[in-house]
Design a protein around this motif. Structure first.
Motif, short mmCIF file in Angstrom:
data_model
loop_
_atom_site.label_atom_id
_atom_site.label_comp_id
_atom_site.label_asym_id
_atom_site.label_seq_id
_atom_site.Cartn_x
_atom_site.Cartn_y
_atom_site.Cartn_z
N MET A 268 8.30 -4.77 -3.08
CA MET A 268 9.54 -4.41 -2.41
C MET A 268 10.65 -4.11 -3.40
SD MET A 268 9.74 -7.18 0.70
CE MET A 268 11.52 -7.25 0.72
N GLY A 269 11.27 -2.95 -3.24
CA GLY A 269 12.43 -2.63 -4.07
C GLY A 269 13.68 -3.24 -3.46
N ASP A 270 14.69 -3.51 -4.28
CA ASP A 270 15.96 -4.03 -3.77
C ASP A 270 16.56 -3.06 -2.76
OD1 ASP A 270 15.75 -6.26 -5.32
OD2 ASP A 270 17.44 -5.81 -6.63
N GLY A 271 16.90 -3.55 -1.58
CA GLY A 271 17.51 -2.71 -0.55
C GLY A 271 16.55 -1.79 0.17
N GLN A 272 15.26 -1.85 -0.17
CA GLN A 272 14.28 -0.95 0.47
C GLN A 272 14.04 -1.32 1.93
OE1 GLN A 272 10.24 -1.22 -0.98
NE2 GLN A 272 9.50 0.39 0.37
N VAL A 273 13.99 -2.63 2.21
CA VAL A 273 13.68 -3.09 3.57
C VAL A 273 14.96 -3.35 4.35
CG1 VAL A 273 12.61 -4.94 4.92
CG2 VAL A 273 11.45 -4.06 2.89
N VAL A 274 15.01 -2.84 5.57
CA VAL A 274 16.10 -3.15 6.49
C VAL A 274 15.46 -3.67 7.77
CG1 VAL A 274 18.03 -2.27 7.86
CG2 VAL A 274 17.66 -1.40 5.55
N CYS A 275 15.85 -4.88 8.18
CA CYS A 275 15.28 -5.46 9.40
C CYS A 275 16.40 -6.09 10.22
CB CYS A 275 14.21 -6.49 9.06
SG CYS A 275 14.76 -7.82 7.98
N ALA A 276 16.09 -6.39 11.46
CA ALA A 276 17.09 -7.00 12.33
C ALA A 276 16.51 -8.24 12.98
CB ALA A 276 17.53 -6.02 13.41
N GLU A 277 17.35 -9.24 13.12
CA GLU A 277 16.97 -10.48 13.80
C GLU A 277 17.86 -10.60 15.02
OE1 GLU A 277 17.97 -14.87 12.58
OE2 GLU A 277 16.48 -14.06 11.21
N ALA A 278 17.26 -10.94 16.14
CA ALA A 278 18.04 -11.16 17.35
C ALA A 278 18.90 -12.39 17.14
CB ALA A 278 17.12 -11.35 18.54
N GLY A 279 20.18 -12.30 17.52
CA GLY A 279 21.10 -13.41 17.29
C GLY A 279 21.96 -13.11 16.08
N GLY A 280 22.93 -13.95 15.85
CA GLY A 280 23.77 -13.75 14.68
C GLY A 280 25.10 -14.45 14.82
N VAL A 281 25.56 -15.01 13.71
CA VAL A 281 26.84 -15.71 13.72
C VAL A 281 27.69 -15.20 12.55
CG1 VAL A 281 26.09 -17.82 14.87
CG2 VAL A 281 25.76 -17.61 12.41
N GLN B 244 0.82 -1.22 0.00
CA GLN B 244 0.00 0.00 0.00
C GLN B 244 0.86 1.27 0.00
OE1 GLN B 244 -3.33 -0.38 2.86
NE2 GLN B 244 -3.36 -2.56 2.35
N MET B 245 2.06 1.20 0.58
CA MET B 245 2.98 2.34 0.51
C MET B 245 3.34 2.62 -0.95
SD MET B 245 5.65 1.77 3.69
CE MET B 245 6.93 2.77 2.94
N LYS B 246 3.59 1.56 -1.71
CA LYS B 246 3.94 1.73 -3.13
C LYS B 246 2.76 2.33 -3.90
CE LYS B 246 6.01 -0.60 -7.07
NZ LYS B 246 6.51 -1.86 -7.65
N GLN B 247 1.55 1.82 -3.60
CA GLN B 247 0.34 2.33 -4.28
C GLN B 247 0.14 3.83 -4.02
OE1 GLN B 247 -2.62 -0.32 -2.67
NE2 GLN B 247 -1.98 -2.03 -3.97
N LEU B 248 0.50 4.28 -2.82
CA LEU B 248 0.33 5.69 -2.44
C LEU B 248 1.53 6.56 -2.84
CD1 LEU B 248 -1.29 5.19 1.08
CD2 LEU B 248 -2.39 6.29 -0.87
N GLY B 249 2.54 5.92 -3.43
CA GLY B 249 3.71 6.68 -3.87
C GLY B 249 4.63 7.10 -2.74
N ILE B 250 4.65 6.34 -1.64
CA ILE B 250 5.57 6.66 -0.54
C ILE B 250 6.89 5.95 -0.82
CG2 ILE B 250 6.01 6.48 1.95
CD1 ILE B 250 2.94 6.42 2.34
N ASP B 251 7.88 6.73 -1.22
CA ASP B 251 9.18 6.16 -1.58
C ASP B 251 10.12 6.31 -0.38
OD1 ASP B 251 11.29 5.14 -3.00
OD2 ASP B 251 11.83 7.05 -3.93
N ALA B 252 10.01 5.37 0.56
CA ALA B 252 10.81 5.44 1.79
C ALA B 252 11.40 4.08 2.11
CB ALA B 252 9.92 5.90 2.96
N LYS B 253 12.50 4.08 2.86
CA LYS B 253 13.04 2.83 3.39
C LYS B 253 12.03 2.29 4.40
CE LYS B 253 17.37 2.71 1.68
NZ LYS B 253 17.88 1.62 0.87
N PHE B 254 11.89 0.98 4.45
CA PHE B 254 10.96 0.35 5.38
C PHE B 254 11.77 -0.49 6.36
CE2 PHE B 254 7.89 -2.83 6.83
CZ PHE B 254 6.73 -2.08 7.01
N MET B 255 11.58 -0.22 7.65
CA MET B 255 12.35 -0.92 8.68
C MET B 255 11.44 -1.67 9.64
SD MET B 255 15.32 1.82 9.71
CE MET B 255 16.45 0.57 10.33
N GLY B 256 12.01 -2.70 10.26
CA GLY B 256 11.26 -3.45 11.26
C GLY B 256 12.18 -4.38 12.02
#
Length: 379
Positions: free
Chosen positions: A267-280, A238-250
């Protein structure tokens, strides 16, 4: 008379065999929403538990000199707090030896009192709300970093790395969504940034036109959503439909393999940035890669988010039973609490005095070509 005697002896032998058999079964409860909007995440969690238990049974587990069979009692809480406490009571009544779960903070927090009252250890693989381990219950543990760490890190990243000048926040008002969004805002402010809007939705919503229209007027360059992927996907659409050109985080709730499908190509390439608890990283990555490969071979599907943490949680719990020489919750609980330096597929696990994982890592991800791609592991 001899016939009656034989029958009585046979019955006694059967009863004795049943008693021995009952002693040799160790029941591990698992709870996640396997119905509803995030059933794909709940099933992923349950698969992680099954994988750990199947592997442990195949290797053979000896506790207190006796070979035991581990048995999974899997329950569905539908992500609903009331159902969560009802299921928790069911597991207590079933006399499970320990519980892995729940998936959501909103169900894990109320259920933790039920387990605490019964003295049954509970390890959540995914509840990140800080309150989960702050009620003073000795039975409560988690193997992931909490929202203070997760939300704060994302907030700082939005300002320093994404150069966010106009940052909007939306949350779904659940214990998880609200918690991670609040910590994100604190992280933004701590890094010298400002948020221009904070809107609210629910974890069942499908139409975001009103809140996104309000946000659009603020010309955001970053939109943060506190909630799960089932809502995040349609929101990105819906962000795309409304023309909101922003990074999406969660947070970790949106950081799934299913998100591109839920966003239906928006989803555009690199548009979404998210974090997962944990990591190796480095040599530890080999173990995680093998887990993902084995998981796909066993279940015919990719890991979503939390199954590796469930897998580690089961193994940590059983390791404590083995070390204590008992599956009796009262006897292995003190050993579990002292878990230190356990090498899991999600990293090294040690618990602090609250039951939180020490020095929890976070992994930042983005998506390219609809595939999740690691950005960095941060602590």
């Amino acid at each position: 008379m001899q016939y009656k005697l034989n029958v009585l002896v046979a019955a006694a032998v059967t009863l004795f065999a049943g008693a021995v058999s009952a002693q040799e079964v160790v029941k591990i409860g698992h709870v996640a929403p396997t119905s509803g909007g995030i059933a794909h995440l709940g099933k992923d969690n349950e698969n992680g538990a099954r994988m750990a238990i199947d592997e442990l049974n195949a290797k053979g587990v000896t506790i207190g000199g006796k070979k035991v069979k581990l048995e999974l009692q899997a329950e569905d809480d539908a992500g609903d707090p009331k159902q969560g406490t009802a299921v928790a009571q069911k597991l207590v009544d079933s006399k499970v030896n320990g519980v892995i779960g729940h998936l959501n903070s909103g169900t894990s927090i109320p259920a933790s009192k039920v387990y605490s009252d019964a003295g049954i250890p509970q390890i959540s693989p995914s509840a990140t709300n800080p309150k989960f381990t702050r009620n003073g219950y000795k039975t409560t543990f988690r193997v992931v970093a909490d929202d203070v760490h997760l939300g704060g890190t994302l907030g700082r990243y939005a300002v320093k790395e994404l150069k966010g000048k106009s940052i909007a926040v939306i949350d779904d008002r659940t214990a998880y969504g609200q918690g991670v969004a609040d910590e994100f805002e604190k992280g933004v402010k701590g890094a010298g940034g400002t948020t221009v809007s904070h809107q609210f939705t629910t974890d069942k919503a499908t139409d975001f036109t009103a809140i996104l229209t309000q946000i659009k007027s603020k010309k955001p360059d970053v939109v943060f959503y506190g909630g799960m992927d089932a809502v995040a996907g349609p929101m990105i659409r819906q962000m795309k439909q409304l023309g909101i050109d922003a990074k999406f985080m969660g947070g970790d709730g949106i950081c799934s393999g299913e998100l591109p499908k839920l966003a239906a190509g928006a989803m555009g390439d690199g548009q979404v940035v998210c974090a997962e608890a944990g990591g190796v990283e480095g040599t530890q990555k080999v173990g995680m890669d093998k887990f993902r490969e084995d998981y796909k071979k066993k279940f015919g599907t990719e890991v979503q988010i939390y199954s590796p943490y469930v897998y580690d949680a089961v193994n940590v719990m059983v390791a404590a039973m083995v070390k204590a020489g008992s599956a009796d919750p009262a006897k292995y609980l003190p050993v579990l609490a002292k878990t230190d330096g356990y090498k899991g597929v999600t990293g090294t696990i040690s618990f602090d005095e609250k039951g939180d994982v020490k020095n929890g890592a976070l992994t930042l991800y983005t998506y390219k070509g609809e595939k999740r791609e690691q950005i960095a592991v941060v602590r």
